[in-house]
Structure formats: structure tokens, C-alpha cells
Design a protein around this motif. Structure first.
Motif, PDB file in Angstrom:
ATOM      1  N   TRP A 174      -8.188  -0.422  10.567  1.00 52.79           N
ATOM      2  CA  TRP A 174      -6.865  -1.002  10.274  1.00 52.79           C
ATOM      3  C   TRP A 174      -5.781   0.069  10.418  1.00 52.79           C
ATOM      4  O   TRP A 174      -5.966   1.207   9.975  1.00 52.79           O
ATOM      5  CB  TRP A 174      -6.839  -1.576   8.863  1.00 52.79           C
ATOM      6  N   LEU A 175      -4.658  -0.313  11.037  1.00 52.98           N
ATOM      7  CA  LEU A 175      -3.512   0.575  11.186  1.00 52.98           C
ATOM      8  C   LEU A 175      -2.274  -0.149  10.673  1.00 52.98           C
ATOM      9  O   LEU A 175      -2.055  -1.337  10.981  1.00 52.98           O
ATOM     10  CB  LEU A 175      -3.294   0.979  12.653  1.00 52.98           C
ATOM     11  N   PHE A 176      -1.468   0.558   9.889  1.00 56.95           N
ATOM     12  CA  PHE A 176      -0.206   0.022   9.382  1.00 56.95           C
ATOM     13  C   PHE A 176       0.921   0.891   9.934  1.00 56.95           C
ATOM     14  O   PHE A 176       1.021   2.074   9.607  1.00 56.95           O
ATOM     15  CB  PHE A 176      -0.207   0.032   7.857  1.00 56.95           C
TER      16      PHE A 176
ATOM     17  N   VAL B 162      -5.145   3.056   7.699  1.00 60.85           N
ATOM     18  CA  VAL B 162      -5.133   2.787   6.265  1.00 60.85           C
ATOM     19  C   VAL B 162      -6.345   1.946   5.908  1.00 60.85           C
ATOM     20  O   VAL B 162      -6.934   1.299   6.774  1.00 60.85           O
ATOM     21  CB  VAL B 162      -3.846   2.038   5.846  1.00 60.85           C
ATOM     22  N   PRO B 163      -6.761   1.903   4.636  1.00 57.83           N
ATOM     23  CA  PRO B 163      -7.846   0.987   4.237  1.00 57.83           C
ATOM     24  C   PRO B 163      -7.367  -0.456   4.243  1.00 57.83           C
ATOM     25  O   PRO B 163      -6.164  -0.740   4.198  1.00 57.83           O
ATOM     26  CB  PRO B 163      -8.194   1.467   2.826  1.00 57.83           C
ATOM     27  N   LYS B 164      -8.329  -1.386   4.265  1.00 59.21           N
ATOM     28  CA  LYS B 164      -7.991  -2.808   4.358  1.00 59.21           C
ATOM     29  C   LYS B 164      -7.199  -3.270   3.139  1.00 59.21           C
ATOM     30  O   LYS B 164      -6.339  -4.154   3.255  1.00 59.21           O
ATOM     31  CB  LYS B 164      -9.287  -3.625   4.499  1.00 59.21           C
ATOM     32  N   LYS B 165      -7.445  -2.674   1.953  1.00 59.90           N
ATOM     33  CA  LYS B 165      -6.752  -3.135   0.753  1.00 59.90           C
ATOM     34  C   LYS B 165      -5.235  -2.935   0.873  1.00 59.90           C
ATOM     35  O   LYS B 165      -4.463  -3.744   0.326  1.00 59.90           O
ATOM     36  CB  LYS B 165      -7.293  -2.399  -0.470  1.00 59.90           C
ATOM     37  N   ASP B 166      -4.781  -1.892   1.602  1.00 55.38           N
ATOM     38  CA  ASP B 166      -3.342  -1.695   1.809  1.00 55.38           C
ATOM     39  C   ASP B 166      -2.765  -2.816   2.662  1.00 55.38           C
ATOM     40  O   ASP B 166      -1.635  -3.282   2.423  1.00 55.38           O
ATOM     41  CB  ASP B 166      -3.083  -0.337   2.478  1.00 55.38           C
ATOM     42  N   ILE B 167      -3.522  -3.268   3.672  1.00 54.43           N
ATOM     43  CA  ILE B 167      -3.064  -4.376   4.519  1.00 54.43           C
ATOM     44  C   ILE B 167      -2.959  -5.648   3.686  1.00 54.43           C
ATOM     45  O   ILE B 167      -1.985  -6.407   3.805  1.00 54.43           O
ATOM     46  CB  ILE B 167      -4.029  -4.573   5.706  1.00 54.43           C
ATOM     47  N   LEU B 168      -3.962  -5.906   2.819  1.00 50.84           N
ATOM     48  CA  LEU B 168      -3.944  -7.116   1.996  1.00 50.84           C
ATOM     49  C   LEU B 168      -2.770  -7.110   1.028  1.00 50.84           C
ATOM     50  O   LEU B 168      -2.202  -8.163   0.730  1.00 50.84           O
ATOM     51  CB  LEU B 168      -5.264  -7.231   1.226  1.00 50.84           C
ATOM     52  N   GLN B 169      -2.373  -5.944   0.539  1.00 51.80           N
ATOM     53  CA  GLN B 169      -1.210  -5.871  -0.349  1.00 51.80           C
ATOM     54  C   GLN B 169       0.069  -6.279   0.388  1.00 51.80           C
ATOM     55  O   GLN B 169       0.917  -6.991  -0.156  1.00 51.80           O
ATOM     56  CB  GLN B 169      -1.081  -4.460  -0.905  1.00 51.80           C
ATOM     57  N   VAL B 170       0.193  -5.833   1.647  1.00 51.23           N
ATOM     58  CA  VAL B 170       1.369  -6.208   2.444  1.00 51.23           C
ATOM     59  C   VAL B 170       1.381  -7.712   2.686  1.00 51.23           C
ATOM     60  O   VAL B 170       2.414  -8.389   2.583  1.00 51.23           O
ATOM     61  CB  VAL B 170       1.372  -5.436   3.785  1.00 51.23           C
ATOM     62  N   ILE B 171       0.211  -8.299   3.007  1.00 52.18           N
ATOM     63  CA  ILE B 171       0.113  -9.732   3.284  1.00 52.18           C
ATOM     64  C   ILE B 171       0.412 -10.536   2.022  1.00 52.18           C
ATOM     65  O   ILE B 171       1.114 -11.553   2.062  1.00 52.18           O
ATOM     66  CB  ILE B 171      -1.287 -10.047   3.847  1.00 52.18           C
TER      67      ILE B 171
END
Length: 999
Positions: free
Chosen positions: A120-122, A127-136
Motif C-alpha cells: 500500500w502507498l499513500f 504505509v501499512p493497510k491500517k493507515d489506508i483504512l483510516q483515510v477511507i
């Protein structure tokens, strides 16, 4: 006090007409059907239109996977590696979201590979997947919510949602964010309330029963207590017995203690006498120890003197060797000077000879014209050879391409011709894991059968048309395709016995002659409504296989129609056809057993996953023609390549001849240059050697230096001799002192031995006293242990307290009298008999339980009141909000449904305090004569469910708090009229202010 509910902030559009969280751009690389794709959705309604297989659903899958979704929610593959384009190792999904402002853009990238790994890239940073889920979650994007994200393969799941599940999905997608939290809390509280109510009811009944039982036992309990008092008195008397035994042991212990004191007194007197004798011996030993220390010191001085003397003698010897070496060097130096004069004369003679040889060496001129001519001819041949090499490389590259194409063609042809392997592999993927083993076992034992055995059935059936394959696979159950068919009962039994472990069915075809196949006749009425064939006419198979399929599943009663049949589906039943297939739907009618009316069911046509593995003869012929063309091309290129190799070989041989001539000339030139250079180097070497001989040191200087060094060493030898003399004098003095001290130490040894003889006699008397004391001590310890054991025994039975001591005073004082009193009380207690000896214990135990249950019942009633208050408080906040939300959804749904069909409504299904049974009911009616029915797969057709689903989603548009909604092929199964109306509804909903954009 309850906390105020958090309202979800209403998302509003910006100046660019986009809302925060809208998808601005989607970029795909090696994903499913796409090599590379970049698209930019608009801010409102987005439609992706194209034929099947063009990648519409691929775009939906990319949105789900790119925004944190798992492959399972798409209803396709179960692993992310399956979404990488076939033939590639990896791919990526990049989704750009609009931030809170126009200038803020959020880029989320998911890299996937065939090993099911994701990165995953932000905004370009890993970044870890949990950071992406926080954005979503920040934008309330829920790709796992069917009311917000509805992929093609899960459209049918929406109609399968129970009212309870539909309510949960709706609460998460729209309205107050506290609604699902409050709902879950109410469900938990209602379950807790039921448990408390059940506990109160059970405890109340138990309390009443136990109170009645105790009332019946009170008379018997009083007699039991009298008996217990007598037994208690007996127990008190038994407690005094071990204390009387303890007093007896204590008297014996005190007597042994007095004997120990007398023995200790005698031992102390003997020890005092012994110490008086030891004191002078110790003084003598101390004085002797001082003399021994002096002896050791004198011996150490003697050793040190000897060591120093040895070092000086060694040093003097070494200096003597140095002096003799200097004298020898003087002799050698005289001889070296004579040799040097001779070498100088020889070096001058050798230098003159080398210079004369250099002057007599003739000059050599190289043939430059001949070298230039050879160089030009070599260059011309190399240019021609390079051209030939380039042409040869081009031919080899072309030949490699043709051979690669030929290999691919042969592999493709082999795969196409190996139909059985493909079909078996398809069965394995569908769940028949051991079908390969079963098939090979049947082939190996083919000669053991009485008649021909067919199977698996999938290998025996050949369908040339893909659409017909969809029909046939949808009509026949899955288990048939992995079945084996026999024509003899013995073969069937043999197969069942041996294929049991492979989990494959075995059917036996008996060849029923009484059942004649129905002839197919296409009537004019059938043709008018689009029916053109029957399901048993569209495939080829051995007679036994075809008969089993037809007789078991009624293939001769299932007809095939066209798209025109979909429009005239109501007329099919008039032709006595109860089963009909069209490109879109499967129609079935069944007659009621209790009347003459018919009920119909309509299902969407699924895609074939097994029968499409069958052989395509036309494609095989094309591949064989391509193979022959490639083989001919390879042969022509190889002949041309051989000609180029011969020409290139001739050019290389000619160039090699010219290279050899040129190298011979260059070797002669290099030899002449080397010969002159070697003579010049020889002259330089001999000149440097002569100069070095002239620069050597003068003989007189070296001789003077050696004489000074020898004199210095002799002076050092003299000083060493003087020190040796002083050390010898000192050694004599040390040895004399050592002898005097050693003689004094011997005298002290004799005195000490005399004193120790007298000491040994007194030690014997002291030893006897010690042994007697130890014996007394052991006796005391033995009596002490007996006393301690008696005390522990007594204390284990009873600990002396003021009350118990008072009771002991009233009891007999001797052991005999106390034992007699105990026996009398036991006899009196045994005279009282009871039917139930545990009655008092039961009474007291039940009494304690009554008290515990009463306390528990009071606590449960208090907890029940608290739980009811919490439920009422939560319900007052949750239910009115939910009713208002459902009413608003119903208002929009009913208005939209009237424009599409006949009638529809959305209602809240309430169940008092059973909050886990609350749900949303979608009721629809598509015909004037019908009634409103709950949306389900049993009551509505696929097209009707699609219309109802999308209308419900449209009704959530102005209530939703999500940035976008995705629906894939929702128009599947709709007729053109409903499809047009549906898109009008979508356009109207997407055009409203601050509604999420739709894809």
C-alpha cells in the motif's frame, strides 16, 4: 446523564462541483482485462457502457480492492493474485480522491502480484493497510456495504438480504452515525434483560420451594440439636486427653534436662584443663614460626644473589663473543677491499665491450608501403564481413521469432487437442478433487467391464454453441458432470465398490425400450414466439449418456427460445411448454396439485464454467494451418542462413591470411627494436655497477670504527667481573646467617614434642566427658521431640483458650476417669435414633441457600429496573430517529416506484423489545391485480428485483453521507422500458444538491 449524539457532518460540494471523498481519477496497470487504463469520473452520474468482456466489472473490482476491500466481497476470486492480468507477474491500482479542499488530492495505490502479496502507498509513500483504512473511514467509504457498493456478482445477494440485515446496512450507510451503535447497544441490553428476567423467575420459584421444605423439618431438627450437644461434650472431653498425655511427657523431659546440665558441667572442667596445657605449646609454635620466616627470608636472599650472579656471568660471556666477532670483521674487511679492486677492473672492461657492440649494430628500416597496403585490404574484408554478420544476425533473429511462434503454436495446438485434460481440470476446480484418479482407474481397468463404461459425463458431451452450453449446464445438476455411466448392474456394483473413496456418483443405464424419445417438431406457433429448438437437440453424446440425461432431467421437455421469446413469455404456457430457455432468463411453470392454476419462476441464465472446455474444431484447423506456414518459413530462413555462413567464412579466411602477413612483418620490426633496446639496457647496467663500486666506504675508516667497538666491549667485561666478585662475598654472608637460624628452629621442635605428649593424656579425659554430654544431649532431644509431638497432637485436636481451659477444670483430672466419662456420653447420644442422619446439615444448608437466593433475587430485581431504564433511554433516542429515517426513505421510494411500476413501500418491522428482530421491509407490486409482496428471489423475477434494488439505492441518495455509490450491471434483466425509466431516476437523483456521485 446520556451523552449528546454526534451528528455526522453533511458533506457539501465545492466550487469544482466535487464533494470530499469523490473519486477524481482511477489508474490501472496489468489488472484483469486491462494492460493500462486511466479514467477520470465526473462529479455526478457516471455510466460505463460496453459489451460483455470489455472490462466494466474490472473497473468496479479495482475500486473495491483499491479502497481496502477484500477479494471475497466481490463474489469472484478468493485471492488478490487472481486479479493480476493473465501472463503478468504483478500490477497496481491507483485511486485519487478529492480531499476537503479543491487543492487537496489523496492518492491511494495498491500493488498486487500473483503470489497474493499487496503493498500500500499513500501519496507515493509506503504505509501499512491500517493507515489506508483510516483515510477511507474518514470519508465514510464502505465498500462492504451493499447499499453503497453493489458489484455485479453480488446483485442477487441484495434481494437475499433479510429485513434485519437490510436495516443494519441502511443504518451504516445513511442517517445519524450513532444509529448502528445505539442499535447494537439495544440488542445487547435486550439480551441482558431476557437473561435477568429468566433469572428472577427461576430464583423466585426456588426460594418458595426451599422455604416450604425447611418448615417441615423444624421438629426433627430440635432432637438432632440435643444429640449434637451430647456429641459436642464428648468432643470437648476428647480434646483434654492429648493435653493430659502432654503433661506426662513434659515431666519426663524436665528430668532428662537436669542430667544434661550435670554432663555439661563436667565437660567444661575438662576443657579448661586442656586449654591451660595448650597455651605454652602455642607460644612455642609462634616463636618457631618467627624463626621459620627468618629462614625463608635468608633462603630468598641466597636465591636472588645466585640469580644475579648467573645473569652477570651470561652477560660477560656474550660481550666476549662480541669482541671476537669484531676482530673477525677486521680480517674480512681486509679481504673485501682486495676483491673490490678486482671487480672495478672487470666492470670497466665489460662496459667498453657493450659500447663497442652498440656502435657495430646496423640500422633497420620497416616496409611502410607494404604494411599500409595490407591494412587497407584487411579493412575492406572486415567491412564486408560485418555486413554479412549483420545480415546473418537479422536472419537468426527472424528465425528465432519464427521458432518461438512455432513452439507457441504447437503448445497451443496440444492444449486445444487435449480436451479431456481441460475438462478434468475444470471438474477439479469446481470441487471434484479426485476426478483425475477416478478417470485413470477406469481407463486402467477398462478390460474388466462387461459393457462399455462412460464417464465422467462432461467428457462425453459436446456442445458447439456457447449459449447452448449455458442452458445445458444450468439445467443439469452439477453431480451428473462428474458421474460415470454403466450399462450392466455388475459393472455398476464393481465401480461403486472401487470408486467409493474418489467421491464420484455411478449411474446404471438399463436401456428402457418402452420409453421412446419424443420427436422434435417445430410448429408455426413456436416459431412465432421465437422458439427454435429443444435442449436434447443441441448437444452430441453416446446414446447411453444422452438417454440418461434426457430421462433423468427432462431435456426433451425443455425448449430454447430467442430474445423475442422474452417479450412473449406469457404466450409460452399456452403451447403446453413448462420449461423454456432464452438468452437472458430460464422460465419454469408448475401446476398446483390442489387446483388447475400455474405458478411461474424466472431465473437469470448463468455462465457455463464446465462445458466451455469442449473442443473447437475450427480453431484447431486454423492453428494447424498456421503451424505449416511457420514450419515452411523456418526451412527457407535456415537455407538462407547457411548461404550467409559460407560467405562469412570465406571473408574471415581471406582476412586471416592478410593478418598473418602483417603480423610477420611487425614481428621482425619488434625483434630488431628489442635487440637494440637490450644492448642499451646492458650498457646502463654496467655503468651503474661501476659507479656503485667507486662509491663503497674507505677501508681505513671502517677499520677504526671496528677497533673502537671492540675496546668498548672489553671495558664492559671488566665491570661485570667486579660485580661478580662483590656478589660472591655477599653470598657467603647470607649462607652463614641461614645456618644459625635453622639450628635454633630445630631446638624449638624438640621442646614442642615434649609438651604435646602430656597434652594427649588430658585429651582422652576430655573426650570421655564429651561423649557422655552428647549422650545426655541426645536423650534430651529425644524427650523434647516426644514432647513436641504430644503438643502438636494436642494442638491439632484443640488449642487452649480461656473458655476451653474453663471447661477442662470441670472434667476429670486423670486419663482413666476422663475416658469413662466420654464412653457414658457416647452411649446416651447413640440412644437417640433418626431416619435421616443429615437432616440438620440439610436444614442449615438450605437455610443458607435461602438467604443467598433472597439476596440474589433482590440484586436481580434492582438490575432489572436499571436495565429497563437504560433500554427506555436508548429507545427514546434511537427509535424516533429510525422511524423518521425509514419514513423519509419510504416517501422517496414510493414516489419513485410509482413512476417505474405500480406500487412500492418501505416500512420498519418493529418487535417491541426484541431489537435483534427489527428490520426494514421492502414491499413491491408490479401488476394491478396483485398485492404488495416483500422483495425476495421467490416472488419477483430477476428484472423486477433489479428495478426494486436500484430504486431503493436511489431513495438513499439524498440521505446518504458517503462520497460515492457504485452499482454494476443493475439493469441486467430489465426490459427496455424499465431500463429507460431507471436511468431517468438515476439522472434526477444525481442532479440534486450535495448527493454522492454514482458509478
Amino acid at each position: 446523564m446520556a451523552e449528546p449524539r454526534a451528528k455526522r457532518a453533511r458533506i457539501e460540494r465545492g466550487e469544482d462541483d466535487y464533494m470530499p471523498g469523490n473519486i477524481i481519477e482511477i489508474e490501472l496497470q496489468n489488472f484483469m482485462t486491462f494492460n493500462h487504463l486511466k479514467c477520470k469520473p465526473g462529479s455526478r452520474l457516471n455510466l460505463v457502457i460496453g459489451p460483455n468482456g470489455s472490462g466494466k466489472s474490472s473497473l468496479v473490482c479495482a475500486i473495491a480492492l483499491g479502497l481496502g476491500g477484500e477479494p471475497q466481497l466481490l463474489g469472484r476470486a478468493t485471492s488478490v493474485g487472481a486479479y493480476v492480468k493473465r501472463g503478468e507477474e504483478s500490477g497496481h491500482i491507483k485511486i485519487s480522491l478529492r480531499g476537503d479542499t479543491k487543492d487537496e488530492q489523496i492518492n491511494i495505490t495498491r500493488k498486487i502480484d500473483t503470489r497474493n502479496k499487496s503493498e500500500w502507498l499513500f501519496n507515493g509513500k509506503a504505509v501499512p493497510k491500517k493507515d489506508i483504512l483510516q483515510v477511507i473511514q474518514r470519508f465514510n467509504i464502505q465498500v462492504n456495504n451493499l447499499t453503497q457498493f453493489l458489484p455485479q456478482d453480488r446483485v442477487c445477494e441484495f434481494a437475499k438480504l433479510t429485513p434485519v440485515q437490510l436495516l443494519e446496512e441502511t443504518e451504516k450507510a445513511v442517517g445519524d452515525p450513532q444509529l448502528p451503535i445505539q442499535h447494537r447497544a439495544l440488542i445487547e441490553k435486550s439480551r441482558e434483560l431476557k437473561n435477568i428476567q429468566l433469572s428472577v423467575e427461576r430464583n423466585g420459584e426456588t426460594l418458595n420451594q426451599w422455604k416450604a421444605l425447611n418448615a417441615e423439618l423444624e421438629k426433627d431438627v430440635e432432637r438432632v440439636r440435643q444429640r449434637e450437644e451430647l456429641l459436642t461434650k464428648v468432643e470437648s472431653m476428647k480434646k483434654k486427653l492429648p493435653w493430659l498425655q502432654y503433661d506426662m511427657k513434659k515431666a519426663e523431659y524436665m528430668e532428662a534436662k537436669e542430667q544434661e546440665k550435670d554432663a555439661k558441667k563436667k565437660l567444661d572442667e575438662a576443657a579448661k584443663t586442656l586449654n591451660d596445657l595448650k597455651e605454652p605449646i602455642e607460644k612455642q609454635k609462634q616463636e618457631k614460626a618467627l624463626l621459620d620466616a627468618k629462614c625463608k627470608k635468608a633462603g630468598r636472599l641466597i636465591n636472588e644473589n645466585s640469580k644475579r650472579l648467573t645473569e652477570l656471568m651470561s652477560n660477560e660471556s656474550h660481550l666476549g663473543v662480541q669482541v671476537r666477532g669484531k676482530y673477525k670483521e677486521m680480517d674480512d674487511l681486509q679481504k673485501q677491499e682486495e676483491s673490490r679492486q678486482q671487480r672495478i677492473i672487470k666492470a670497466k672492461r665489460d662496459l667498453a665491450a657493450a659500447e663497442a657492440e652498440l656502435e657495430n649494430l646496423p640500422p633497420y628500416e620497416p616496409p611502410k608501403d607494404e604494411l599500409e597496403n595490407l591494412k587497407a585490404q584487411i579493412l575492406e574484408l572486415e567491412v564486408s564481413a560485418n555486413n554479412k554478420r549483420n545480415q546473418k544476425s537479422e536472419k537468426e533473429r527472424l528465425l528465432g521469432q519464427k521458432k518461438m511462434s512455432l513452439r507457441n503454436c504447437l503448445d497451443r495446438l496440444k492444449d486445444m487437442e487435449n480436451t479431456h485434460n481441460k475438462c478434468l481440470q475444470a471438474l477439479v476446480k469446481s470441487g471434484a478433487e479426485r476426478i483425475f484418479e477416478a478417470y485413470h482407474w477406469v481407463q486402467e481397468h477398462h478390460n474388466e467391464f462387461n459393457k462399455e463404461v462412460y464417464g465422467p459425463v462432461l467428457l462425453e458431451v459436446n456442445v458447439s454453441d456457447r449459449v447452448h452450453a449455458n442452458y445445458l449446464e444450468g439445467h443439469v445438476p452439477y453431480y451428473i458432470w462428474k458421474s460415470f455411466i454403466t450399462q450392466d448392474p455388475r459393472d455398476r456394483d464393481f465401480l461403486v465398490k472401487n470408486l467409493k473413496s474418489f467421491d464420484v456418483p455411478v449411474l446404471n443405464y438399463t436401456g428402457d425400450e418402452s420409453r421412446a424419445p419424443l420427436p422434435f417438431q417445430l410448429t408455426r406457433e413456436m416459431h412465432s414466439i421465437g422458439i427454435y429448438s429443444r435442449l436434447d437437440q443441441v448437444f452430441n453424446a453416446p446414446n447411453a449418456v444422452k438417454e440418461v440425461l434426457t430421462s433423468q432431467f427432462g431435456l426433451d421437455r425443455s425448449y430454447i427460445g430467442s430474445k423475442e421469446t422474452d417479450q412473449k413469455a406469457d404466450e409460452v404456457l399456452k403451447l403446453d411448454i413448462l420449461d423454456c430457455w432464452t438468452p437472458e432468463n430460464h422460465y419454469r411453470w408448475s401446476k398446483s396439485r390442489y387446483g388447475n392454476h400455474f405458478s411461474a419462476s424466472v431465473d437469470a441464465v448463468g455462465r457455463s464454467s464446465l462445458l466451455l472446455c469442449s473442443l473447437d474444431v475450427g480453431e484447431i484447423e486454423v492453428m494447424r494451418s498456421k503451424k505449416m506456414e511457420l514450419e515452411e518459413s523456418v526451412s527457407v530462413i535456415e537455407e538462407s542462413l547457411g548461404s550467409f555462413k559460407n560467405d562469412l567464412r570465406y571473408l574471415e579466411e581471406e582476412a586471416a591470411k592478410f593478418h598473418k602477413q602483417r603480423e610477420d612483418i611487425i614481428k621482425i620490426l619488434q625483434h630488431e627494436k628489442k635487440k637494440r633496446r637490450e644492448i642499451e639496457n646492458l650498457i646502463d647496467q654496467r655503468r651503474r655497477k661501476l659507479e656503485s663500486l667507486d662509491k663503497e666506504d674507505d677501508l681505513d675508516t671502517l677499520m677504526a670504527k671496528l677497533i673502537d667497538q671492540a675496546a668498548k666491549y672489553n671495558i664492559q667485561r671488566f665491570h661485570c667481573a667486579m660485580e661478580v666478585k662483590e656478589l660472591l662475598v655477599e653470598a657467603v654472608s647470607f649462607k652463614q646467617s641461614f645456618a644459625e637460624v635453622h639450628m635454633a628452629s630445630i631446638e624449638f621442635d624438640a621442646k614442642i614434642r615434649d609438651l604435646e605428649v602430656d597434652l594427649k593424656q588430658h585429651e582422652k579425659f576430655a573426650m570421655q566427658a564429651s561423649l557422655h554430654f552428647e549422650y545426655c544431649k541426645k536423650e534430651v532431644e529425644n524427650f523434647r521431640q516426644q514432647l513436641s509431638a504430644a503438643k502438636r497432637q494436642a494442638e491439632s485436636i484443640a488449642t487452649i483458650t480461656p473458655e476451653l481451659e474453663k471447661e477442662f477444670l470441670e472434667m476429670p483430672t486423670t486419663i482413666e476417669e476422663l475416658e469413662a466419662a466420654i464412653q457414658d456420653n457416647i452411649s446416651q447420644a447413640n440412644s437417640m435414633l433418626f431416619l435421616n442422619n443429615n437432616i440438620l446439615e440439610e436444614y442449615e444448608h438450605r437455610k443458607n441457600q435461602i438467604e443467598d437466593i433472597a439476596k440474589k433475587l433482590e440484586a436481580d430485581n434492582k438490575e432489572l429496573r436499571r436495565c429497563l431504564a437504560e433500554i427506555d433511554n436508548l429507545k427514546e433516542n434511537w427509535l424516533p430517529t429510525l422511524r423518521n429515517l425509514v419514513a423519509r426513505i419510504n416517501e422517496t421510494f414510493s414516489r419513485n416506484f410509482q413512476e417505474m411500476a405500480v406500487a412500492g413501500e418501505v416500512s420498519l418491522d418493529e418487535h417491541d423489545k426484541d431489537f435483534d428482530q427489527f428490520g426494514i421491509l421492502i414491499k413491491v407490486k408490479f401488476r394491478q391485480a396483485g398485492q404488495l409482496q416483500v422483495l425476495s428471489a421467490h416472488h419477483q423475477s430477476g428484472g423486477e428485483r433489479s428495478v426494486s434494488t436500484i430504486l431503493y439505492l436511489v431513495s438513499l441518495q439524498d440521505l446518504t453521507n458517503c462520497p460515492f455509490r457504485v452499482v454494476d450491471e443493475i439493469n441486467q434483466g430489465m426490459d427496455p422500458i424499465n431500463e429507460r425509466k431507471m436511468f431517468q431516476q438515476l439522472v434526477r437523483a444525481a442532479s440534486q444538491l450535495n448527493t454522492p456521485h454514482v458509478c
